[in-house]
Design a protein around this motif. Structure first.
Motif, PDB file in Angstrom:
ATOM      1  N   HIS A 242       0.604  -0.865   0.200  1.00 35.83           N
ATOM      2  CA  HIS A 242       0.269   0.495   0.397  1.00 35.83           C
ATOM      3  C   HIS A 242       1.208   1.197  -0.602  1.00 35.83           C
ATOM      4  O   HIS A 242       0.730   2.576  -0.056  1.00 35.83           O
ATOM      5  CB  HIS A 242      -0.529  -0.210   1.290  1.00 35.83           C
ATOM      6  CG  HIS A 242      -1.542   1.036   1.361  1.00 35.83           C
ATOM      7  ND1 HIS A 242      -2.974   1.503   0.637  1.00 35.83           N
ATOM      8  CD2 HIS A 242      -1.929   2.410   2.589  1.00 35.83           C
ATOM      9  CE1 HIS A 242      -3.343   2.971   0.950  1.00 35.83           C
ATOM     10  NE2 HIS A 242      -2.810   3.285   2.380  1.00 35.83           N
TER      11      HIS A 242
ATOM     12  N   HIS B  16       1.569   4.553  -2.992  1.00 31.13           N
ATOM     13  CA  HIS B  16       1.097   5.667  -2.497  1.00 31.13           C
ATOM     14  C   HIS B  16       2.535   6.494  -2.928  1.00 31.13           C
ATOM     15  O   HIS B  16       2.550   7.789  -2.030  1.00 31.13           O
ATOM     16  CB  HIS B  16       0.934   6.086  -1.242  1.00 31.13           C
ATOM     17  CG  HIS B  16      -0.619   5.797  -1.264  1.00 31.13           C
ATOM     18  ND1 HIS B  16      -0.803   7.166  -1.643  1.00 31.13           N
ATOM     19  CD2 HIS B  16      -1.199   4.644  -1.090  1.00 31.13           C
ATOM     20  CE1 HIS B  16      -3.239   5.950  -1.862  1.00 31.13           C
ATOM     21  NE2 HIS B  16      -2.770   5.043  -1.276  1.00 31.13           N
TER      22      HIS B  16
ATOM     23  N   PHE C  28      -9.333   5.318   7.090  1.00 25.04           N
ATOM     24  CA  PHE C  28      -9.703   6.517   6.694  1.00 25.04           C
ATOM     25  C   PHE C  28      -8.852   7.737   6.776  1.00 25.04           C
ATOM     26  O   PHE C  28      -9.530   8.293   5.929  1.00 25.04           O
ATOM     27  CB  PHE C  28     -11.128   7.060   7.509  1.00 25.04           C
ATOM     28  CG  PHE C  28     -12.129   5.972   7.492  1.00 25.04           C
ATOM     29  CD1 PHE C  28     -12.826   6.404   6.511  1.00 25.04           C
ATOM     30  CD2 PHE C  28     -13.098   5.636   8.763  1.00 25.04           C
ATOM     31  CE1 PHE C  28     -13.810   5.257   6.780  1.00 25.04           C
ATOM     32  CE2 PHE C  28     -13.882   4.993   8.803  1.00 25.04           C
ATOM     33  CZ  PHE C  28     -15.271   4.416   7.842  1.00 25.04           C
ATOM     34  N   GLY C  29      -7.757   7.099   6.636  1.00 20.23           N
ATOM     35  CA  GLY C  29      -6.771   8.171   6.539  1.00 20.23           C
ATOM     36  C   GLY C  29      -6.692   7.847   5.231  1.00 20.23           C
ATOM     37  O   GLY C  29      -6.100   7.444   4.393  1.00 20.23           O
ATOM     38  N   SER C  30      -5.522   9.142   4.670  1.00 19.20           N
ATOM     39  CA  SER C  30      -4.809   8.746   3.612  1.00 19.20           C
ATOM     40  C   SER C  30      -3.822   8.448   3.745  1.00 19.20           C
ATOM     41  O   SER C  30      -2.868   8.065   4.615  1.00 19.20           O
ATOM     42  CB  SER C  30      -4.156  10.477   3.571  1.00 19.20           C
ATOM     43  OG  SER C  30      -3.641  10.625   2.387  1.00 19.20           O
ATOM     44  N   GLY C  31      -3.441   7.030   2.241  1.00 19.67           N
ATOM     45  CA  GLY C  31      -2.336   6.094   1.669  1.00 19.67           C
ATOM     46  C   GLY C  31      -0.869   7.695   1.965  1.00 19.67           C
ATOM     47  O   GLY C  31       0.684   6.862   1.785  1.00 19.67           O
ATOM     48  N   ASP C  32      -1.051   8.888   1.500  1.00 17.31           N
ATOM     49  CA  ASP C  32      -0.146   9.726   1.292  1.00 17.31           C
ATOM     50  C   ASP C  32      -0.033   9.964   2.594  1.00 17.31           C
ATOM     51  O   ASP C  32       1.957  11.060   2.917  1.00 17.31           O
ATOM     52  CB  ASP C  32      -0.319  10.719   0.374  1.00 17.31           C
ATOM     53  CG  ASP C  32      -0.660  10.323  -0.879  1.00 17.31           C
ATOM     54  OD1 ASP C  32      -0.227   9.222  -1.266  1.00 17.31           O
ATOM     55  OD2 ASP C  32      -2.560  11.217  -1.271  1.00 17.31           O
ATOM     56  N   ASP C  33       0.304  10.075   3.798  1.00 12.48           N
ATOM     57  CA  ASP C  33       0.535  10.705   5.167  1.00 12.48           C
ATOM     58  C   ASP C  33       0.870   9.661   5.806  1.00 12.48           C
ATOM     59  O   ASP C  33       0.436   8.601   6.267  1.00 12.48           O
ATOM     60  CB  ASP C  33      -1.075  10.808   5.917  1.00 12.48           C
ATOM     61  CG  ASP C  33      -0.530  11.931   7.014  1.00 12.48           C
ATOM     62  OD1 ASP C  33       0.518  11.809   7.728  1.00 12.48           O
ATOM     63  OD2 ASP C  33      -1.317  12.731   7.387  1.00 12.48           O
TER      64      ASP C  33
ATOM     65  N   VAL D 253      -0.439   9.248  10.154  1.00  4.67           N
ATOM     66  CA  VAL D 253      -1.860   8.422   9.291  1.00  4.67           C
ATOM     67  C   VAL D 253      -1.552   7.015   9.499  1.00  4.67           C
ATOM     68  O   VAL D 253      -1.467   6.198  10.616  1.00  4.67           O
ATOM     69  CB  VAL D 253      -2.866   8.633   8.676  1.00  4.67           C
ATOM     70  CG1 VAL D 253      -3.799   7.416   8.442  1.00  4.67           C
ATOM     71  CG2 VAL D 253      -3.581   9.676   8.861  1.00  4.67           C
TER      72      VAL D 253
ATOM     73  N   SER E  79      -9.843  -2.764  -2.070  1.00  4.19           N
ATOM     74  CA  SER E  79      -8.603  -1.953  -1.489  1.00  4.19           C
ATOM     75  C   SER E  79      -7.801  -2.530   0.219  1.00  4.19           C
ATOM     76  O   SER E  79      -8.986  -2.996   0.742  1.00  4.19           O
ATOM     77  CB  SER E  79      -9.112  -0.422  -1.649  1.00  4.19           C
ATOM     78  OG  SER E  79     -10.491  -0.334  -0.519  1.00  4.19           O
TER      79      SER E  79
ATOM     80  N   THR F 207      -8.458  -0.067   1.981  1.00  2.58           N
ATOM     81  CA  THR F 207      -8.707   0.508   3.040  1.00  2.58           C
ATOM     82  C   THR F 207     -10.529   0.079   3.415  1.00  2.58           C
ATOM     83  O   THR F 207     -10.702  -0.204   4.749  1.00  2.58           O
ATOM     84  CB  THR F 207     -10.448   1.719   1.709  1.00  2.58           C
ATOM     85  OG1 THR F 207      -9.062   2.919   2.159  1.00  2.58           O
ATOM     86  CG2 THR F 207     -11.124   2.294   3.102  1.00  2.58           C
TER      87      THR F 207
END
Length: 419
Positions: free
Chosen positions: A265, A269, A323-328, A331, A393, A395
């Protein structure tokens, strides 16, 4: 060792020697776990990425986790039986030795580009991960009921040092592997092979006298019966063992499923290997580092309360990851840290329940059998995780895992109601 062995008799007759052996056993097991932790981190960190690179498909990226957890299931059974018959020293050494063979086999498979050898070696590598987990029981053999949570936790917290260092050495080990003509992603498995071998040798050389054999002799002296009283086993196979097993099985399933696909994942990203190693290192640290506190909490507030806390913590991990962003990166760090803490709470509370509800006549065998189902749960989680992510996904996988962890609540309700 025989019941009338002078060494065993000296421990039977001296409470002080028993206390000293208990403390010495914890130190030796903890020392070996530093190496064992470094060994298990390789498969967690790069196993899925190595398979994806060699097979050129994401759908099978969860297969390495499934294979080495399936291999750990067989190893758990065998190590449990060997420990019951010959003691912890022999069982744990052979398990770590098999794990080292598997790790070096993965390196050879990467060099040859052989998928078959990769899968076979990952299966054998699972013996090391299983043995590393089973070593936690050695510290409980001479522990009183109020010391068992702490004894498990001391053995586990030592795993942190190696397990956190391993993922954070991914880049360095990759460079080293390339310098000797080995694919970069196989580098961590070189460390794993050496680490498992060292862990086994520490136990084989230093774990004398064997704490489990002493515990068996003490039980026989107290009861006036032989330690291998096979007919006593069914009396202990009751709701405490079932509950402890279910707690560990469920937490393992959820943890492995989410953990396995996190590196993939993150790669999607745009996160580099250093960041992936950092996240997995923090996750593994969260799996083991809180153990000293967890052991105290389990002994102080009870096994069941901490099992409920495990379910709630895993739910939080799933919700944040889903719910968090995979770019962050923050998180991902928080989600994987909570995932590790939830697993830790479930494992120590479940392990303590197992030890509470077994005797030396069947303890090692029962522990090995329970760890078989824990490993199978991990294999299921690892195998299904790649398919879920490919079909839906990350998510969906994370949210499903978090919600599934709430099943721990009716499990402990059943235990308390029957109790």
């Amino acid at each position: 060792m025989k019941q009338n062995d002078p060494v065993i008799q000296s421990y039977i007759q001296s409470k002080e020697k028993q206390r000293q052996l208990y403390k010495r056993t914890l130190f030796i097991v903890s020392f070996s776990q530093v190496f064992g932790g470094a060994g298990l981190a390789a498969g967690i960190t790069v196993g899925a990425l190595l398979a994806q690179e060699m097979l050129q498909t994401e759908a099978l990226a969860g297969l390495p986790a499934a294979l080495f957890t399936l291999g750990s299931a067989l190893a758990a059974f065998l190590v449990g039986r060997l420990s019951q018959r010959f003691g912890r020293r022999t069982g744990l050494f052979l398990g770590f030795f098999a794990g080292a063979v598997g790790a070096f086999g993965v390196v050879l498979a990467a060099v040859l580009g052989s998928a078959f050898l990769l899968f076979l070696s990952l299966f054998v590598y699972g013996a090391g991960t299983s043995t590393n987990l089973q070593a936690r029981y050695a510290g409980t053999d001479l522990a009183s009921e109020k010391q068992r949570g702490k004894a498990v936790s001391i053995a586990m917290v030592s795993t942190t040092f190696g397990a956190v260092a391993g993922p954070n050495l991914v880049d360095l080990l990759g460079d080293f592997a390339l310098s000797i003509g080995v694919p970069a992603l196989a580098g961590p498995f070189i460390l794993a092979g050496v680490a498992f071998l060292l862990a086994g040798l520490v136990l084989f050389i230093l774990l004398r006298p064997d704490p489990f054999l002493i515990a068996q002799a003490l039980a026989a002296e107290t009861s006036g019966a032989e330690t291998e009283d096979e007919q006593s086993a069914p009396k202990t196979l009751h709701r405490g063992i079932i509950t402890g097993a279910l707690i560990m099985i469920l937490t393992q399933l959820v943890m492995v499923a989410i953990m396995t696909m996190t590196p993939v994942h993150m790669e999607h990203h745009g996160h580099h290997m250093g960041a992936i190693g950092l996240v997995i290192g923090i996750h593994v640290g969260a799996m083991y580092l809180p153990s000293l506190f967890t052991g105290y909490l389990v002994d102080r507030y009870g096994r069941i309360s901490m099992a409920v806390a495990a379910g709630v913590t895993l739910l939080g991990a799933g919700l944040i990851g889903g719910f968090g962003s995979g770019d962050d990166l923050t998180v991902l760090i928080v989600s994987l840290a909570l995932l590790g803490i939830g697993w830790n709470l479930g494992l120590i509370s479940g392990t303590s329940l197992i030890v509470d509800n077994t005797t030396t006549a069947n303890r090692a065998k029962t522990q090995g059998s329970v760890d078989v189902f824990i490993a199978l749960a991990g294999a299921t989680g690892g195998a299904m995780s790649g398919m879920v992510v490919a079909g839906a996904s990350y998510t969906a996988l994370s949210l499903f895992g978090g919600v599934l962890s709430l099943v721990l609540i009716p499990i402990v309700y059943w235990y308390r109601k029957k109790g």
